[in-house]
Design a protein around this motif. Sequence first.
Motif, short mmCIF file in Angstrom:
data_model
loop_
_atom_site.label_atom_id
_atom_site.label_comp_id
_atom_site.label_asym_id
_atom_site.label_seq_id
_atom_site.Cartn_x
_atom_site.Cartn_y
_atom_site.Cartn_z
N LEU A 16 6.79 -6.96 1.59
CA LEU A 16 8.04 -5.57 1.80
C LEU A 16 9.21 -5.35 1.32
N LYS A 17 9.20 -6.71 1.33
CA LYS A 17 10.51 -6.76 0.19
C LYS A 17 10.21 -6.22 -1.80
N ALA A 18 8.80 -5.83 -1.75
CA ALA A 18 8.61 -5.96 -3.17
C ALA A 18 8.66 -4.50 -3.38
N LEU A 19 8.41 -3.86 -2.45
CA LEU A 19 8.44 -2.57 -2.31
C LEU A 19 10.17 -1.67 -1.61
N ASP A 20 10.61 -2.61 -2.15
CA ASP A 20 12.41 -2.38 -1.47
C ASP A 20 12.61 -1.56 -0.12
N PHE A 21 12.02 -1.90 1.10
CA PHE A 21 12.33 -1.92 2.28
C PHE A 21 13.47 -3.01 2.09
N TYR A 22 14.41 -2.47 3.03
CA TYR A 22 15.70 -2.68 4.18
C TYR A 22 14.71 -3.36 5.25
N LEU A 23 15.10 -4.69 5.00
CA LEU A 23 14.10 -5.74 6.46
C LEU A 23 15.44 -6.23 7.31
N LEU A 24 15.18 -5.81 8.45
CA LEU A 24 16.22 -6.15 9.71
C LEU A 24 14.69 -7.11 10.63
N TYR A 25 16.09 -7.94 10.99
CA TYR A 25 15.10 -8.76 11.37
C TYR A 25 15.89 -9.17 12.97
N PRO A 26 15.24 -8.05 14.14
CA PRO A 26 15.33 -8.74 14.90
C PRO A 26 16.26 -9.60 16.04
N GLU A 27 15.72 -10.98 15.93
CA GLU A 27 15.74 -11.82 16.24
C GLU A 27 16.97 -12.33 15.58
N ASN A 28 17.02 -12.21 14.64
CA ASN A 28 18.38 -12.67 13.50
C ASN A 28 19.64 -12.59 14.42
N HIS A 29 19.05 -10.90 15.03
CA HIS A 29 21.01 -10.38 15.35
C HIS A 29 20.60 -10.40 16.78
N GLY A 30 19.67 -11.12 17.36
CA GLY A 30 19.55 -11.88 19.06
C GLY A 30 20.41 -12.67 18.21
N ALA A 31 20.25 -13.33 18.03
CA ALA A 31 21.02 -14.82 17.53
C ALA A 31 22.49 -14.35 17.23
N ASP A 81 25.59 -26.82 11.76
CA ASP A 81 25.92 -25.68 10.78
C ASP A 81 24.71 -25.47 10.13
N GLN A 82 23.96 -26.17 9.66
CA GLN A 82 22.32 -25.60 9.66
C GLN A 82 21.32 -24.50 10.24
N PHE A 83 22.38 -24.66 11.80
CA PHE A 83 22.09 -23.26 12.36
C PHE A 83 22.22 -21.89 11.72
N THR A 84 24.11 -22.53 11.77
CA THR A 84 24.43 -21.11 11.00
C THR A 84 24.53 -20.58 9.74
N GLN A 85 23.62 -21.85 8.44
CA GLN A 85 23.25 -21.54 7.58
C GLN A 85 21.95 -20.71 7.18
N TRP A 106 22.68 -20.58 21.01
CA TRP A 106 23.57 -20.05 20.17
C TRP A 106 24.64 -19.82 20.78
N TYR A 107 25.21 -19.60 21.97
CA TYR A 107 26.61 -19.41 22.78
C TYR A 107 26.85 -20.70 22.64
N ARG A 108 26.47 -21.61 22.96
CA ARG A 108 27.22 -23.03 22.84
C ARG A 108 27.14 -24.29 22.13
N LEU A 109 26.77 -23.76 20.35
CA LEU A 109 26.96 -24.30 19.17
C LEU A 109 28.00 -25.60 19.65
N SER A 118 15.78 -30.98 12.61
CA SER A 118 15.61 -30.84 13.99
C SER A 118 14.50 -29.85 13.69
N THR A 119 13.63 -29.92 14.42
CA THR A 119 12.49 -28.93 14.23
C THR A 119 12.58 -27.43 13.63
N TYR A 120 13.31 -27.34 13.89
CA TYR A 120 13.40 -25.83 13.93
C TYR A 120 13.92 -25.30 12.71
N THR A 121 14.94 -25.83 12.06
CA THR A 121 15.60 -25.67 10.46
C THR A 121 14.72 -25.76 9.83
#
Lengths: 363, 442, 259
Positions: free
Chosen positions: B85-100, B252-256, B306-309, B326-329
Amino acid sequence: MQTAAVRIPGRIENILSWKEQGGGIAAVFPIHYPRELLRAFGYLPVEVWGPPVVESVSSAAHVQPYVCSIVRNGLSFLQSGGLELADILLVPHACDSLQGLGSLLLDFIHPRQPTLTLYLPRGRRESDLSFLAQELHALYRRLAEIHGDSPTEPELMSSIRREEAADASLAQLHRQRSRLPLSDLAFYQLIRSREYLPAERFSQLASEALDQAGPITERGIPLLLSGIVPEPMALLNLIPELGGWVAADDLASCGRRLYPAGTSQDPFLRMAERIIHAPPDPTRGSSIESRHQHLLSLAAESGARGVVFHDVKFCEPELFDLPDLRRQLAESGLPSLLLEVDLNDPLSHQLHTRLQAFLEMIV
Amino acid sequence: MNIGKELNYQWQVNVLGRSALRLNRILMARKAGKGQLGKSRLLTPPLNTSIWTKELIGQHYLRGRYANSHGKVAWVTSGAPIEFLKALDFYLLYPENHGALCGAARAAEGLSIEAEKAGYSRDICSYARTDIGAMLSGKTPVGRLPKPDLLLACTNICQTVLHWYRVLAHHFQVPLILIDTPFIYTEMTDHAVAFVKAQLEEAIIVAEKVAGKPLDPRRFKEVTRLSMLASELWLELLRRNRHRPAPISVFDQFTQMAPIVEMRGEASTVDLYAAMLKEVDQRIEQGIGVVPEERLRLLWDNLPVWYRLRYLAEFLGAHGAVIVASTYTNAWAELGPQMDPEHPMESMARTYMYPILNRGTGEKLATMRQMIQDYHLDGAILHSDRSCKPYSVGQMDQRDRLMRQDDLPALLLEADHNDPRSYSEEQVANRLTAFMEMLEAA
Amino acid sequence: MAKIEALGVDVGSTTVKMVAVNDHGEMVWHMLEEADPRAADQVSRFLAEAARRFGSLNGVPLVATGYGRKLVQQAARQVTEISCHAMGIYAELGHGGTLVDIGGQDSKAIRISDSGKVIDFAMNDKCAAGTGRFLENTAGRLRVPLQEMGQDALSSADEVPISSTCTVFAESEVISLIAQGIPVPAILKGLHRSLVKRVAAMISSVGLTAPLMLSGGVVKNPAIRAMLAEETGSAVTLPDHPQLMGAYGAALYALRIAE
């Protein structure tokens, strides 16, 4: 279990008689799987839809309280010895929670029986069909490993035809329900015996019941029941008590498993076709629009005046679609009601009131 | 292309927006120079490069704001194969990131209520509720989200995203590409890999149609290479925490981590993490850790709260406890070594089946054990996340094995990644205090 | 002495109400008491009182509604409180709209058409968060009498947000706010807000058709009224006897039988 017309063998009675004849038992968790493949290996599939009358404490050490009661009860039932008669366990992939259950059994709980899993693809594309055929083939190889012996292709085909015949009878029962002398409860006891009876036995029962079909009888306000499973069964007594009756269903355990016959002569592809072409189901990735159309056509065929969404608490696949579905159904003149239950709780007073008020509203 | 709209895009994004964000960076850098960046007395100030992260994310959402007038937009899940998608020049929105982002900005609750008003149950994922609430109300802390021309859902993190994206597809009436990645209970089968590859091939055809142009293979390779480089740098960055004292806390990794998730495949992301790695190395040389005196090193499992980092970081910091791994990062660091820019299709199928959430619960325990060993950890906190069943189911047994077989103190912490209404601070504080006492006594 | 044509009884979880109507469907008499666990006896007593005032009740049909409607054996029919509230409020106010009834056990939002029919309804889910019980439990911690809670909440300019909607969590949140020295009225205001937001969500799930009408015991609380208006942006309308709408509706159902 006695219905008005047909004697349905009980679960245990049926399991014991199958074992006496030298057959094996496969305990199967919800929702979709190929009965024909298990039967070809001599395993009788007996389904575990979160048995409600089970202490649900033992699963509390393995799954959090925000996991639905179908998974919690199924696990508790296994741990309390409820599946001792089973020789193998099959956990098809229906949702994140059942995925977790399959993985827990394999990695941590290690039941006495071998645990098998099956991934069901979420689309209806060519690639989904071909993947599912191969996934079924992998399950076949795994069963052969456990069983030591494996059925031939003609044996598989004949097993498939036997299940196709049973599914055709099941579909006919669904269509003819207004002509059968069966209460809601008796009707669902009959069709849900497909969850544990051998296909040929079920077909026989179905034809006995269909022989008694008479003219259409009025029995209350017709409802379309949607959701996962008609449990607690008390619901099926409550509906007629309040003046309604279940005219059609879109339940994962019932109407969503009216598998059509396949067309391919390759047994694996044919089994895959049957699952892929079954009615819409969110756990198989169906779009909201296809579900909407399906519900409308069920209502039109059955004359249902309203839809009751009867869902098990915490069921994400069901919950996501509801707002759009309910809005669109309302726009098409079909009101709906949402009831949420935990299989371990008795039907609440409030649920009673909601259902009664809904019937008062659509009468 | 409408020339007026394009001019407006260039003016807003590249002239006004970029300058404002750059100015903000300069001001913050000055503050950092005077040692005024962090607000906490308990914790070492954040990395100077975090200012740069902030600028990149600001730019990303700024471009998003005007993206519909500039080109095609795709909404994608956080673990989706986005390189084509990136190679086709789509702008990518990540709803999960927006949620975070909404969660961290304390806007998630209000948006969830918007979704609940429309009938979405409180028992569905709080990211989904946050974003559906934003979609229905048009409210968002980033100003405005672009509408999608295409949706891409990949089931390698959960089935929830598929149900969620079905809702989006129904709402926006745009094509939804599904990349179904069969869950790996025990092994990655060849037919599953072939299935994912076949879907990717079909996906490219759909995406090309929406983009109105063919995929350039060279560009595809280049994007894959940039994804791989960024992921490898991110992995190196996390690995630096094997050092004692740990230079960068998981909070910090969570925000970086935002750029590795939502700006994967971009050159600026690679540059950012290269610079961040340098700064972390400097910290190691100077012996600077997350807290002045590191006494306890911990593992975090599952999504952040997210609301209590900051609260959690400081609470632990006060006890000299640092979350080191963390397993997440780590999930985005594991991708890099799997990628092969020379064979983007083949490697993509395998890479995107591999995320930790697409593998069995025993595999997660194995990953945790490896981290405990590599990072010399003293204990583990397993966030039991009401909103994330695939991540949470299994934790009770994982915790039990860590306690019994590895003799490692482990705590199950009940919360929710985005919904503060399913979180009780008194309860959390109580449990954490008891856990700290237990660790200190060990 | 007025002649009565029909009777309705609403056996709720906290109070029991009975209403009598004349042949025009006008409310001519009512009675209200705290709920007695022996509901059947209590209803018999109410009926005896009605008989004492109006003479024999032979041929005067009774319809029962509410939580304990099934216990009323004297009733000719049982109808849910959803239909009864809609019927009662429509007869009293003469127009449709969205009705909210906040009770001790259950809360409901009912959308009523221009002709008085129920178009849609929603009820609080299993947890008590959207009901009077939520305020009762948490306010109990604050030692404020139930009748004064609303006034106290409105008297405060400050408001602390209560994030937990779970009654149990909210209680522990309240405890910690007290420990932090937050003034009681500010906490009370936050608690009311939390309840009202929950109810507002229920309203939007059935759709808000102006005017917003209120009934039920909790409506006596002025803070609930004011904050619901604020939260929904719609003026609120109250019947003269908000607590009696269920029983009144039941009586009107009974009148249909009489006719």
